[in-house]
Write a protein that holds these residues in place. Sequence first.
Motif, mmCIF file in Angstrom:
data_model
loop_
_atom_site.group_PDB
_atom_site.id
_atom_site.type_symbol
_atom_site.label_atom_id
_atom_site.label_comp_id
_atom_site.label_asym_id
_atom_site.label_seq_id
_atom_site.Cartn_x
_atom_site.Cartn_y
_atom_site.Cartn_z
ATOM 1 N N THR A 126 8.185 -2.080 3.191
ATOM 2 C CA THR A 126 8.043 -3.429 4.139
ATOM 3 C C THR A 126 7.254 -3.260 5.007
ATOM 4 N N GLN A 127 7.181 -4.410 5.679
ATOM 5 C CA GLN A 127 6.340 -4.355 7.029
ATOM 6 C C GLN A 127 7.296 -4.183 8.497
ATOM 7 N N ASP A 128 6.802 -3.493 9.521
ATOM 8 C CA ASP A 128 7.975 -2.777 10.470
ATOM 9 C C ASP A 128 8.797 -3.709 10.923
ATOM 10 N N ALA A 129 8.001 -4.995 10.989
ATOM 11 C CA ALA A 129 9.593 -5.487 11.407
ATOM 12 C C ALA A 129 10.303 -6.181 10.261
ATOM 13 N N ASP A 130 10.195 -5.631 9.058
ATOM 14 C CA ASP A 130 10.854 -5.691 8.164
ATOM 15 C C ASP A 130 11.746 -4.602 7.498
ATOM 16 N N HIS A 131 12.413 -4.117 7.993
ATOM 17 C CA HIS A 131 12.536 -2.648 8.141
ATOM 18 C C HIS A 131 14.245 -2.071 8.471
ATOM 19 N N ALA A 132 14.737 -2.636 9.336
ATOM 20 C CA ALA A 132 15.831 -2.369 9.983
ATOM 21 C C ALA A 132 17.557 -3.377 8.897
ATOM 22 N N GLY A 156 -3.485 12.103 0.608
ATOM 23 C CA GLY A 156 -3.142 11.100 1.932
ATOM 24 C C GLY A 156 -2.273 11.902 3.295
ATOM 25 N N HIS A 157 -2.543 11.973 4.716
ATOM 26 C CA HIS A 157 -2.051 12.805 6.165
ATOM 27 C C HIS A 157 -2.153 14.258 5.223
ATOM 28 N N SER A 158 -3.193 14.897 5.057
ATOM 29 C CA SER A 158 -3.492 15.993 4.718
ATOM 30 C C SER A 158 -2.599 16.884 3.910
ATOM 31 N N ALA A 211 12.088 -10.553 -6.948
ATOM 32 C CA ALA A 211 11.511 -10.398 -6.131
ATOM 33 C C ALA A 211 11.934 -10.404 -4.525
ATOM 34 N N ASP A 212 12.777 -10.369 -4.196
ATOM 35 C CA ASP A 212 13.626 -9.651 -2.857
ATOM 36 C C ASP A 212 14.500 -9.186 -2.732
ATOM 37 N N TRP A 213 14.222 -8.308 -1.488
ATOM 38 C CA TRP A 213 15.572 -7.404 -1.714
ATOM 39 C C TRP A 213 17.074 -7.211 -2.006
ATOM 40 N N ASP A 230 1.622 -10.627 -8.273
ATOM 41 C CA ASP A 230 0.139 -9.735 -8.892
ATOM 42 C C ASP A 230 1.606 -7.866 -8.805
ATOM 43 N N ARG A 231 1.703 -7.796 -7.302
ATOM 44 C CA ARG A 231 2.182 -6.084 -6.898
ATOM 45 C C ARG A 231 3.046 -5.796 -7.550
ATOM 46 N N ARG A 232 4.067 -6.404 -7.565
ATOM 47 C CA ARG A 232 5.186 -6.570 -8.816
ATOM 48 C C ARG A 232 5.051 -6.582 -10.216
ATOM 49 N N LEU A 253 12.577 5.189 4.980
ATOM 50 C CA LEU A 253 12.363 4.491 5.110
ATOM 51 C C LEU A 253 10.767 4.271 6.033
ATOM 52 N N GLU A 254 9.849 4.405 6.073
ATOM 53 C CA GLU A 254 8.687 3.993 6.457
ATOM 54 C C GLU A 254 8.977 3.523 7.748
ATOM 55 N N LYS A 255 8.068 4.525 8.829
ATOM 56 C CA LYS A 255 8.324 4.622 10.146
ATOM 57 C C LYS A 255 7.515 3.430 10.213
ATOM 58 N N ILE A 265 0.873 -1.713 -0.008
ATOM 59 C CA ILE A 265 0.821 -0.417 0.439
ATOM 60 C C ILE A 265 0.951 1.565 -0.122
ATOM 61 N N ARG A 266 1.967 1.103 1.108
ATOM 62 C CA ARG A 266 2.739 2.405 1.265
ATOM 63 C C ARG A 266 3.873 2.562 -0.291
ATOM 64 N N GLY A 267 4.265 1.122 -0.109
ATOM 65 C CA GLY A 267 5.360 1.686 -1.799
ATOM 66 C C GLY A 267 4.317 2.468 -2.887
ATOM 67 N N ALA A 301 11.827 -4.785 -5.533
ATOM 68 C CA ALA A 301 11.289 -5.635 -4.729
ATOM 69 C C ALA A 301 10.464 -5.677 -4.136
ATOM 70 N N GLU A 302 9.891 -6.612 -4.817
ATOM 71 C CA GLU A 302 8.554 -7.777 -4.064
ATOM 72 C C GLU A 302 8.511 -8.672 -3.934
ATOM 73 N N PRO A 303 8.300 -9.786 -3.028
ATOM 74 C CA PRO A 303 7.914 -10.922 -3.346
ATOM 75 C C PRO A 303 6.022 -11.490 -3.860
HETATM 76 N N1 LIG Z 1 3.538 6.592 7.101
HETATM 77 C C1 LIG Z 1 2.292 5.961 7.186
HETATM 78 O O1 LIG Z 1 1.556 6.895 7.554
HETATM 79 C C2 LIG Z 1 2.143 4.959 7.169
HETATM 80 C C3 LIG Z 1 0.983 4.239 7.150
HETATM 81 C C4 LIG Z 1 0.664 3.557 7.156
HETATM 82 C C5 LIG Z 1 1.528 2.114 6.532
HETATM 83 N N2 LIG Z 1 2.778 2.923 7.579
HETATM 84 C C6 LIG Z 1 3.869 2.125 7.280
HETATM 85 O O2 LIG Z 1 4.234 1.686 6.332
HETATM 86 C C7 LIG Z 1 5.527 0.129 6.293
HETATM 87 C C8 LIG Z 1 4.223 -0.720 4.639
HETATM 88 O O3 LIG Z 1 2.826 -0.603 5.388
HETATM 89 P P1 LIG Z 1 1.809 -1.288 3.817
HETATM 90 O O4 LIG Z 1 0.785 -1.152 4.336
HETATM 91 O O5 LIG Z 1 3.083 -0.583 2.912
HETATM 92 O O6 LIG Z 1 2.616 -3.103 4.496
HETATM 93 P P2 LIG Z 1 2.014 -3.525 2.556
HETATM 94 O O7 LIG Z 1 2.160 -5.203 3.179
HETATM 95 O O8 LIG Z 1 0.928 -3.800 1.865
HETATM 96 O O9 LIG Z 1 3.160 -3.749 1.895
HETATM 97 C C9 LIG Z 1 4.278 -5.031 2.455
HETATM 98 C C10 LIG Z 1 5.024 -5.359 1.042
HETATM 99 O O10 LIG Z 1 6.808 -5.897 1.502
HETATM 100 C C11 LIG Z 1 6.642 -6.333 0.730
HETATM 101 N N3 LIG Z 1 7.748 -7.662 1.114
HETATM 102 C C12 LIG Z 1 7.860 -8.548 2.190
HETATM 103 N N4 LIG Z 1 8.784 -8.973 1.940
HETATM 104 C C13 LIG Z 1 9.812 -8.313 1.177
HETATM 105 C C14 LIG Z 1 11.380 -8.442 1.024
HETATM 106 N N5 LIG Z 1 12.162 -9.795 1.099
HETATM 107 N N6 LIG Z 1 11.251 -7.695 -0.712
HETATM 108 C C15 LIG Z 1 10.990 -7.067 -1.001
HETATM 109 N N7 LIG Z 1 9.342 -6.610 -0.204
HETATM 110 C C16 LIG Z 1 8.974 -7.389 0.675
HETATM 111 C C17 LIG Z 1 5.075 -6.989 0.595
HETATM 112 O O11 LIG Z 1 5.221 -8.076 -0.390
HETATM 113 C C18 LIG Z 1 3.921 -6.399 1.133
HETATM 114 O O12 LIG Z 1 4.074 -5.632 -0.450
HETATM 115 C C19 LIG Z 1 4.564 -0.422 7.279
HETATM 116 O O13 LIG Z 1 5.900 -0.817 8.543
HETATM 117 C C20 LIG Z 1 3.870 0.231 8.250
HETATM 118 O O14 LIG Z 1 3.501 0.511 9.221
HETATM 119 C C21 LIG Z 1 3.399 3.880 7.605
#
Ligand SMILES: NC(=O)c1ccc[n+]([C@@H]2O[C@H](COP(=O)([O-])OP(=O)(O)OC[C@H]3O[C@@H](n4cnc5c(N)ncnc54)[C@H](O)[C@@H]3O)[C@@H](O)[C@H]2O)c1
Length: 430
Positions: free
Chosen positions: A92-98, A377-379, A73-75, A55-57, A113-115, A28-30, A50-52
């Motif tokens: 990526t999702q929160d736990a996959d940022h660092a 988004g976010h005003s 398919a992977d970063w 469909d999204r890729r 980097l997403e928060k 969604i954010r990407g 990079a996106e596994p």
């Molecule tokens: N800034 C903001 O206001 C805001 C709002 C919502 C979400 N977020 C943050 O944004 C991040 C993403 O949220 P989202 O809603 O887009 O999540 P999402 O699940 O829609 O997107 C994450 C993507 O990462 C991909 N991914 C997983 N493993 C991967 C890998 N090894 N290599 C490449 N890609 C990989 C997933 O397949 C998925 O498409 C989260 O950390 C969330 O907390 C921020």
Amino acid sequence: MLTDAATAATAHPAPGGPVRIALVGAGIRGGIYGRWVAEHADRAQVVAVAEPDDDRRAGVRAAHRLAPEAAYADWRALLQGPRPADVAVITTQDADHAEPAVAFAAAGYDILLEKPIAPTEHDCRRVVEAVREAGVVFGVCHVLRYAPYTQVLRELLAQGRIGEIVSVDHVEPVGFDHYAHSYVRGNWRRTDTSAPMLLAKSCHDLDWLLHVVGRPARSVTSYGGLRLFRPENRPAEAADRCPDCALRRTCAYSAETIYGRHLAAGDLDWPLSVLTPHPTAESVAEALRTGPYGRCVWACDNDVVDHQVVALEFDGGATATFTMAAFTTDRPRTTSIFGTLGELHCDADTIRVTDFRTLATEEIRLPAPGGDKLLSGHSGGDAGLMDAFVRAVATRDPAWIGRSAEEALAAHELVFAAERARLERRVVEL
Ligand SMILES: NC(=O)c1ccc[n+]([C@@H]2O[C@H](COP(=O)([O-])OP(=O)(O)OC[C@H]3O[C@@H](n4cnc5c(N)ncnc54)[C@H](O)[C@@H]3O)[C@@H](O)[C@H]2O)c1
């Protein structure tokens, strides 16, 4: 882990040329950041993804006309080949940022980097050390900072319109339906798989308070908990899934009702695009029958809080309270700032400033952010962030981002301290 080709490739955009972006995670954010890039092709281009998820890729490939070899398919695979981009936008999702943040920094990529930076303090520090060592441009998607209303508000404060800030009251109305979607049924429902609510959702707000007050926090405490969506509160007649439930027409949290409203309005982006890649009445109904978003809100494995207050003291003695409330309608955050010479009340639409010397009140109406629903988004903060970050990379001037990696870390440390205060029922000195 990195190849010579990756480390040796040149980094920065040709002067005046568009910034070349690798999207790491095309969820969604990407998708939102990719859309901004597509609308600013003279300033930035997505050159790799990079996106596994296939469909999204494929969606990113089509939207940005990428060759098959620019889609991974992977970063980790992206980092193995010759370096295609100046910047990694990591969503990526929160736990996959660092992990990717540290690796892309080591390879010399500028990073957006997403928060949150990461769900643990240790990993937040690891990322900030990595970007500092690499000397790359680093932005964190605390988008509220970049909303036009925040900039107007800060200018008013800098002009001394209310004198010195003495106290602040800031409220985040999450929205009952947004809360049910993301924090009960969805990705951020559990602390152990994502992050506490204060980090996942309200790290924006504590960061914003630091930005607006303009001083570091020195002390914090917090209360809050999960009041409603606990198994013991489940109505006796409730079924495990909304489509099977006798209460589905009367329950405020019925997934059929909540998502049905978006379908009826023809609003097929978020949240419907989280349920199914191509939302239609049929695909949404199927998602509710079989996927996580059709679950009864009292039958989920959620544990994050639905209400939380944070009380803060800043250097110099000013104080602030922050309230996160799940049970609200969908409306903007509201803030009151009380100063020695006046008071100010604002949301994303309007700022009202009253001067105690004249009792005159000025009302400033903020223009609605332009562009489509996603980009506004976010005003307007999502677009404002991209504008600032791309400018910083293109000019090699991180000042456009408006804060250092260390300041981003401090905002996260404040969140961790507040959450510790809540869990341990104490005041934490910073
Ligand atoms: N800034 C903001 O206001 C805001 C709002 C919502 C979400 N977020 C943050 O944004 C991040 C993403 O949220 P989202 O809603 O887009 O999540 P999402 O699940 O829609 O997107 C994450 C993507 O990462 C991909 N991914 C997983 N493993 C991967 C890998 N090894 N290599 C490449 N890609 C990989 C997933 O397949 C998925 O498409 C989260 O950390 C969330 O907390 C921020």
